[in-house]
Every structure is written in C-alpha cells, then in structure tokens.
Design an enzyme around this catalytic site. Structure first.
Site, PDB file in Angstrom:
ATOM      1  N   ASP A  16     -32.048 -48.226  -1.932  1.00 22.67           N
ATOM      2  CA  ASP A  16     -30.977 -49.220  -1.949  1.00 22.67           C
ATOM      3  C   ASP A  16     -29.804 -48.746  -2.806  1.00 22.67           C
ATOM      4  OD1 ASP A  16     -29.774 -52.140  -2.258  1.00 22.67           O
ATOM      5  OD2 ASP A  16     -31.389 -52.265  -0.796  1.00 22.67           O
ATOM      6  N   HIS A  47     -26.969 -55.087  -5.096  1.00 26.77           N
ATOM      7  CA  HIS A  47     -27.922 -55.394  -4.024  1.00 26.77           C
ATOM      8  C   HIS A  47     -29.346 -54.976  -4.407  1.00 26.77           C
ATOM      9  CE1 HIS A  47     -29.589 -54.945   0.152  1.00 26.77           C
ATOM     10  NE2 HIS A  47     -28.720 -55.897   0.455  1.00 26.77           N
ATOM     11  N   SER A 249     -31.940 -58.283   4.690  1.00 30.10           N
ATOM     12  CA  SER A 249     -32.285 -57.428   3.535  1.00 30.10           C
ATOM     13  C   SER A 249     -33.239 -58.163   2.603  1.00 30.10           C
ATOM     14  CB  SER A 249     -31.037 -57.080   2.719  1.00 30.10           C
ATOM     15  OG  SER A 249     -30.265 -56.121   3.361  1.00 30.10           O
TER      16      SER A 249
END
Length: 260
Positions: A16, A47, A249
């Site tokens: 990520d 994120h 996600s």
C-alpha cells in the site's frame, strides 16, 4: 473480532502507501517496512495506515480497532503521497513477500489497489505475480475496485465488468464493498453502488468472490496526510485520530483480518 481468535502470530503483508509507525492505531504493529517508491517508509497518503488499523489495529476506544488485533504487519510501500504507484513496484513487492514469507511468517497479503484490465489475466504481469505468490502458499486478498457505476445525465447507471487487476485473477480472493448501514444486523446490509461488478473484462471471470463492510469504516488517520487534507466534512473524529473511509480497499482489509 471473534473472542479467542485474534490472528496472534500471523503476519499480514500490506502492499500500500506505507504505515506511520507512530500512529496510535498502528503503533507496535509493524515488524518490517520496505519502501519501493524512494519516498521513505512513512505514509504520506494515509491509506496504508488506515488499512493497517482495519486489519490489525490497536483498540482506539468506542469499539474501533482491528479485525485481527493479534496479527502483525509488514508494510510494503508502493503508493506515493497522491495515491499513485507503478505496477512494477507492486510486482517487486510481491517478490519480496515470497522471498521473506518463511522468515517472517507472512501468511496473508493485502493488495487494496489495482489497474484496469487491459489483457487476459494469463498475460497480465501483475496478475501473474499474484498467482506466483498464491502458488507459494500465501493467501492474497485484492479489492474488486470502485467502478460499479457511472453518472450519465445526472443519473447513476450501474456498470458491469469493472473488476480491476489483480482482482480478475480466479485464485485471488476478490472483495467487494458492503454498506452495513451502521448496524450489527445483517438484514439491512446492501452492496454499495460503487463496488465493482463482474464478470471481469476479457476473461469473464465471476467476481467478486464475496463482499465485506467497506462503507464509512472508521480507522486510524495520519495527521497531515493527503487523506487528512481531503477528507469530506464529518468524516474525521474531533480528536483528529480517526477517519471514516469507503471503498473496496477497506473491505479487502476486513477480509485480510478475517483470514489472519
């Protein structure tokens, strides 16, 4: 979480945007960090830390904590501050996972990213890198993508065939997003309109494999990150420590935690 099942001893590789090791939601969780972007191992995007918090995060109070709080994380950074990244870096990260899985007891790999399907999964280098990782005995979880609808003349129209790569690979666990409506009950749960629908483009693989909570899921926020700067009104906690994010996600992170 399920009482007694915490993911203890299991390591999840999170491919990520990096993880902020000092963040309260992720502190003490990361056993190793590798940067493939030449921007340092921190999380400028925000994120990866949010996802780590969903998968294995510390209890933040108010029942906000990871699905598998006993699991540990290896952070493989492939996304820069704006959320962009190179497919080649994801492939390098997957090779790193295979090379180090035994040493670190990596059992699960979370790939909450993707690119549009341009070719069959049999010819797609990203899909094939994931296949190699699955063949090496690891569980790989991928997001379905957030291409479930388009807006035409002000109306939302469902789109089919929007599964992203590597979620189009038959052997990867591909996860779509569920809106739980903020309740524990399951009878009011619905698949979100933006969650990518199958079948996949070109190969027509039946995807996603399952759906998991992914709408307005609260987890750790990195101060000063792109996510923090662009969060819509009402999606950040008063203390600035957590934010509600939506997308496949997040759903993939929930499933990675369950797998752990």
């Amino acid at each position: 979480g399920v009482p007694g099942l915490t993911g203890n001893g299991v390591v999840v590789a999170v491919i990520d945007s990096g993880v902020d090791p000092a963040n309260p939601g992720a502190a003490g969780k990361v056993v190793e960090s590798v940067d493939f972007t030449a921007t340092g191992t921190g999380d400028q995007f925000g994120h990866g830390t949010h996802l780590t918090s969903v998968i294995a995060g510390n209890e933040l109070g108010g029942n906000y904590g990871g699905v598998a709080p006993g699991a540990r994380i290896v952070s493989l950074k492939v996304l820069k501050a704006d959320g962009s990244g190179q497919t080649s870096d994801v492939i390098r990260a997957l090779k790193w996972v295979r090379d180090n899985a035994r040493r670190l007891n990596i059992r699960v790999v979370n790939v909450s990213l993707g690119h549009p399907v341009f070719e069959s999964y049999e010819d797609d280098p990203l899909a094939q890198a994931v296949q190699k990782t699955i063949d090496a005995g690891l569980i790989v979880v991928a997001s379905a993508g957030n291409y479930g609808k388009v807006t035409i003349d002000g109306k939302e129209v469902p789109v089919y065939g929007g599964i992203s790569s590597p979620g189009n690979l038959p052997d990867v666990i591909t996860v779509g997003a569920l809106n739980t409506k903020g309740s524990v009950n399951r009878y009011d749960d619905v698949v979100t309109t933006y969650s990518s629908r199958g079948p996949s483009a070109i190969d027509r693989v039946m995807k996603p494999d399952l759906v998991a909570p992914g709408n307005k899921v609260w987890a750790a926020l990195v101060a000063g990150s792109t996510v923090a700067k662009t969060a819509p009104a009402g999606t950040t906690s008063a203390d600035g420590q957590s934010t509600a994010m939506s997308g496949t996600s997040v759903s993939a992170g929930v499933v990675s935690g369950v797998a752990a």
